[in-house]
Write a protein that holds these residues in place. Structure first.
Motif, short mmCIF file in Angstrom:
data_model
loop_
_atom_site.label_atom_id
_atom_site.label_comp_id
_atom_site.label_asym_id
_atom_site.label_seq_id
_atom_site.Cartn_x
_atom_site.Cartn_y
_atom_site.Cartn_z
N LEU A 110 57.68 41.93 66.76
CA LEU A 110 56.57 41.00 67.00
C LEU A 110 56.74 39.80 66.09
O LEU A 110 57.05 39.97 64.90
CB LEU A 110 55.23 41.68 66.70
CG LEU A 110 54.73 42.69 67.75
CD1 LEU A 110 53.59 43.53 67.20
CD2 LEU A 110 54.30 41.98 69.04
N GLU A 111 56.55 38.61 66.65
CA GLU A 111 56.68 37.39 65.83
C GLU A 111 55.34 36.66 65.79
O GLU A 111 54.62 36.60 66.81
CB GLU A 111 57.76 36.48 66.44
CG GLU A 111 58.03 35.27 65.58
CD GLU A 111 59.25 34.48 66.07
OE1 GLU A 111 60.15 35.08 66.68
OE2 GLU A 111 59.26 33.27 65.83
N CYS A 112 55.03 36.11 64.64
CA CYS A 112 53.76 35.40 64.48
C CYS A 112 53.91 33.97 65.04
O CYS A 112 54.88 33.27 64.72
CB CYS A 112 53.38 35.35 63.01
SG CYS A 112 51.91 34.36 62.71
N GLU A 113 52.93 33.59 65.83
CA GLU A 113 52.95 32.25 66.45
C GLU A 113 52.87 31.18 65.36
O GLU A 113 53.51 30.13 65.46
CB GLU A 113 51.72 32.13 67.35
CG GLU A 113 51.82 31.08 68.41
CD GLU A 113 50.61 31.17 69.33
OE1 GLU A 113 50.79 31.00 70.53
OE2 GLU A 113 49.49 31.42 68.83
N LYS A 133 55.63 32.40 61.88
CA LYS A 133 56.96 32.75 62.42
C LYS A 133 57.56 34.00 61.75
O LYS A 133 58.72 34.34 61.99
CB LYS A 133 57.99 31.59 62.29
CG LYS A 133 57.55 30.30 62.94
CD LYS A 133 57.55 30.42 64.45
CE LYS A 133 56.93 29.21 65.12
NZ LYS A 133 56.19 29.49 66.33
N GLN A 134 56.80 34.67 60.90
CA GLN A 134 57.32 35.90 60.27
C GLN A 134 57.43 36.97 61.35
O GLN A 134 56.59 37.04 62.26
CB GLN A 134 56.36 36.38 59.18
CG GLN A 134 56.34 35.47 57.99
CD GLN A 134 57.00 36.13 56.78
OE1 GLN A 134 58.07 36.72 56.90
NE2 GLN A 134 56.36 36.03 55.64
N ARG A 135 58.45 37.84 61.18
CA ARG A 135 58.68 38.88 62.17
C ARG A 135 58.37 40.25 61.58
O ARG A 135 58.63 40.48 60.40
CB ARG A 135 60.12 38.85 62.63
CG ARG A 135 60.42 37.60 63.40
CD ARG A 135 61.89 37.45 63.64
NE ARG A 135 62.16 36.35 64.55
CZ ARG A 135 63.33 36.14 65.11
NH1 ARG A 135 64.35 36.94 64.87
NH2 ARG A 135 63.51 35.13 65.93
N THR A 136 57.87 41.12 62.42
CA THR A 136 57.53 42.45 61.92
C THR A 136 57.90 43.49 62.98
O THR A 136 57.98 43.18 64.16
CB THR A 136 56.02 42.49 61.57
OG1 THR A 136 55.73 43.67 60.90
CG2 THR A 136 55.13 42.40 62.77
N ARG A 137 58.18 44.73 62.53
CA ARG A 137 58.56 45.77 63.49
C ARG A 137 57.30 46.28 64.16
O ARG A 137 56.38 46.78 63.50
CB ARG A 137 59.31 46.90 62.77
CG ARG A 137 60.02 47.80 63.72
CD ARG A 137 60.97 48.72 63.05
NE ARG A 137 60.95 50.00 63.73
CZ ARG A 137 61.75 51.00 63.47
NH1 ARG A 137 62.64 50.90 62.50
NH2 ARG A 137 61.66 52.14 64.13
N LEU A 185 48.58 47.32 73.33
CA LEU A 185 47.89 47.74 72.10
C LEU A 185 47.52 46.53 71.24
O LEU A 185 46.45 46.48 70.63
CB LEU A 185 48.75 48.72 71.29
CG LEU A 185 48.85 50.13 71.89
CD1 LEU A 185 49.89 50.96 71.14
CD2 LEU A 185 47.50 50.85 71.86
N VAL A 186 48.43 45.55 71.20
CA VAL A 186 48.15 44.34 70.41
C VAL A 186 46.90 43.66 70.96
O VAL A 186 46.00 43.27 70.20
CB VAL A 186 49.37 43.38 70.42
CG1 VAL A 186 48.99 42.00 69.86
CG2 VAL A 186 50.52 43.97 69.62
N LYS A 187 46.84 43.56 72.29
CA LYS A 187 45.67 42.90 72.92
C LYS A 187 44.40 43.72 72.71
O LYS A 187 43.38 43.22 72.25
CB LYS A 187 45.92 42.74 74.42
CG LYS A 187 46.60 41.43 74.72
CD LYS A 187 46.49 41.01 76.18
CE LYS A 187 47.56 39.98 76.44
NZ LYS A 187 48.84 40.55 76.90
N LYS A 188 44.51 45.05 73.02
CA LYS A 188 43.34 45.92 72.98
C LYS A 188 42.70 45.94 71.58
O LYS A 188 41.50 45.90 71.43
CB LYS A 188 43.77 47.33 73.40
CG LYS A 188 42.64 48.31 73.49
CD LYS A 188 43.10 49.60 74.17
CE LYS A 188 42.06 50.68 73.89
NZ LYS A 188 42.62 52.00 73.98
N LEU A 216 53.03 36.71 69.12
CA LEU A 216 53.65 36.42 70.43
C LEU A 216 54.00 37.73 71.12
O LEU A 216 53.99 38.79 70.49
CB LEU A 216 54.94 35.60 70.20
CG LEU A 216 54.74 34.22 69.57
CD1 LEU A 216 56.06 33.64 69.10
CD2 LEU A 216 54.09 33.28 70.60
N ASP A 217 54.34 37.66 72.40
CA ASP A 217 54.70 38.89 73.14
C ASP A 217 55.86 39.62 72.46
O ASP A 217 56.79 38.98 71.94
CB ASP A 217 55.12 38.52 74.57
CG ASP A 217 53.90 38.41 75.46
OD1 ASP A 217 52.78 38.73 74.98
OD2 ASP A 217 54.06 37.99 76.62
#
Ligand code: GAP
Length: 525
Positions: free
Chosen positions: A105-108, A111-115, A139-142, A155-156
């Motif tokens: 997952l990347e932050c809009e 821009k940091q990325r995470t598992r 799950l991210v949305k919910k 981001l997706d």
């Protein structure tokens, strides 16, 4: 795929273990010179660790014990030592270029990325091994999950391939891309033809290898547990495809052994692990292949024989959805770390997946002529014992790490201890130092010995207890007259008096567990 570990909430830690954290173990390893961050003078390098003088001895001992048990003491397993960079086609054939990935997952905003699976597990406290990208997005949305670094929108989810890329030769182009191996296993498959021919092994037989592996982990964490460069000890065990249901090494004693297993059903129903015999696990179709049973027992008992407490070990069956792309079935041996039950060993049934893939991609015949049926067959890897050296190291250290009153004791068995014996003069003067040094110089030809004159005798004992040295010898004034010494036992702190001429033989017997400490000399406390 990558090891799919998870934090299952069973078998509560004991009170004494609750307070131990992985940060405390990392700090202990650093202060004792066992393991420290790589490139620390530049601020460290996430996911990379260096072993210091004590750590390298323990790590080498772990590898030595494994190699001795699974290669040198067996007639049916031979070893190799292959390169860590191979022809890039190897990783296309093996499926790693296509599938060796974790969800990212990347932050809009930042821009940091995470598992993705780690973020979900940490935030929602649910296990999501093998989760699909769609499910991550749901799950991210919910749950309105946000970037763990800045709180920004995510981001997706997308797949992130974990293989480190490099270029071979002087040209940096797509055509020169190669990969650092993410597992040692593939070199065994690509060398299969030569090794099978040269070793004249008949099915069933295994090929073993110890060596480095590299994974560009999205979030390396928990000290040595998840790093970007580590070592593996792996066996590919090849069996006739019609005989994967017959294992001649599976004895009644193995079948009778009781073992704690966290089954797929228990995980789905969110219940506890349970203790059963290997026979029950097979009768109930939990372990479906006798080779898996056999090698799980061998690898599990390897840990127990080297001192790991059984209460800290269990098997976990992989759920269907988390199976790696090559696996028909898989079990982990899990260790109860301060941060939960996690995989230290993976044991997969890889069937004929890899050899078939390499035959198709290389156009080379990797089949074996079976004398019995007079037919060529493609062997199946009925069991792939895959052990991470660094996770084994971490488990051995955590299991042996003990706080007793004022002292820290590393209760490693002698085979794994970085130093087997320490020799001290009580004082540096009056010829004590010279006599002790002479003894150390004699002993070190046979046993790993350490000589120390710095600080009080109590401090010197404490330093040795802390790094797991099982025995200390002290030369004092009596030694000058009687040619004897004090021998101290790490675990009990008991001391005996022993003639110097008997020391080498007695120590060898003690280290080999042929005698107990109370029989080593005349008790003095
Ligand atoms: N050839 C099969 C294979 O590589 P795996 O479950 O991905 O299977 C096997 O890895 C073992 O390698 C794990 O049980 C673990 O001990 C070790 N390992 C995997 N990834 C690791 C990492 N990032 N850091 C340290 N050890 C790791």
């Amino acid at each position: 795929m990558t090891d799919k570990t998870k934090d299952n909430k069973t078998t509560k830690p004991k009170d004494t273990e609750k307070s131990l954290t992985i940060a405390e173990i990392a700090s202990y390893c650093k202060s004792t010179g066992m393991v420290f961050p790589n490139s620390e003078i530049y601020g460290g390098f996430a996911g990379f660790w260096d072993y210091g003088p004590r750590g390298v001895e323990i790590k080498n001992a772990i590898k030595r014990e494994w190699w001795r048990t699974f290669v040198q003491q067996r007639d049916d397993i031979v070893g190799i030592d292959g390169t860590t960079i191979t022809h890039p086609k190897v990783w296309v054939a093996s499926g790693h270029v296509e599938s060796f990935s974790d969800p990212l997952l990347e932050c809009e905003k930042c821009k940091q990325r995470t598992r993705a699976d780690h973020l979900i597990e940490d935030t929602l406290k649910i296990s999501v091994d093998g989760i699909s990208l769609d499910k991550v997005n749901d799950l991210v949305k919910k749950h309105n999950l946000k970037c763990p670094f800045c709180g920004g929108a995510l981001l997706d989810a997308r797949k992130f391939n974990l293989m480190f890329k490099t270029h071979v030769g002087p040209t940096e182009a797509d055509s020169t891309v190669a990969y650092l191996r993410p597992e040692t296993a593939q070199v065994i498959f690509t060398d299969f033809r030569q090794v099978a021919d040269i070793s004249r092994q008949k099915l069933p037989f295994g090929i073993a290898q110890i060596g480095r592996a590299y994974r560009n982990e999205i979030s390396p964490r928990d000290f040595l547990f998840r790093s970007r460069e580590f070592e593996q000890m792996e066996i590919e065990y090849f069996v006739h495809p019609d005989k994967t249901g017959e294992c001649q090494y599976l004895t009644k004693d193995i079948l009778k052994q009781k073992i704690r297993i966290y089954t797929e059903v228990a995980q789905q129903e969110d219940t506890d692990d349970s203790v059963m015999t290997f026979k029950e696990a097979m009768d109930e179709n939990i372990i479906k292949n006798p080779w898996l049973t056999y090698f799980l027992s061998q690898q599990y008992n390897w840990f127990v024989n080297l001192g790991i407490k059984e209460e800290n070990l269990r098997l976990r069956q992989h759920r269907e959805e988390e199976l790696a792309h090559y696996a028909k079935g898989c079990f982990d041996i899990e260790y109860r770390f301060p941060f939960g039950w996690k995989e230290i060993h993976g044991m997969a049934d890889r069937s004929a997946f890899d050899l078939t893939q390499h035959m198709a991609h290389s156009k080379k015949d990797l089949s074996i002529f079976d004398e019995e049926t007079k037919k060529k067959v493609i062997p199946c890897v009925a069991a792939e014992p895959s052990q991470g050296v660094d996770r084994a190291f971490l488990a051995f250290i955590i299991d042996a790490y003990t706080k007793e009153d004022e002292r820290t004791v590393l209760k490693l068995i002698p085979e794994l201890a970085p130093i087997k014996i320490a020799v001290f003069p009580l004082m540096k003067k009056d010829g004590l130092k010279e006599k002790a040094e002479e003894l150390h110089n004699t002993l070190k030809k046979h046993i790993i010995s350490f000589f120390d004159t710095a600080g009080s005798i109590g401090k010197r004992y404490a330093r040795m207890d802390e790094i797991g040295c099982p025995y200390c010898v002290t030369i004092d004034y009596d030694s000058l007259e009687k040619d004897d010494a004090t021998l101290r036992d790490r675990d009990s702190t008991k001391q005996v008096r022993i003639q110097i001429k008997d020391l080498k033989t007695t120590l060898e017997k003690l280290l080999a567990k042929e005698i107990t400490f109370k029989d080593a000399g005349k008790p003095i406390n």
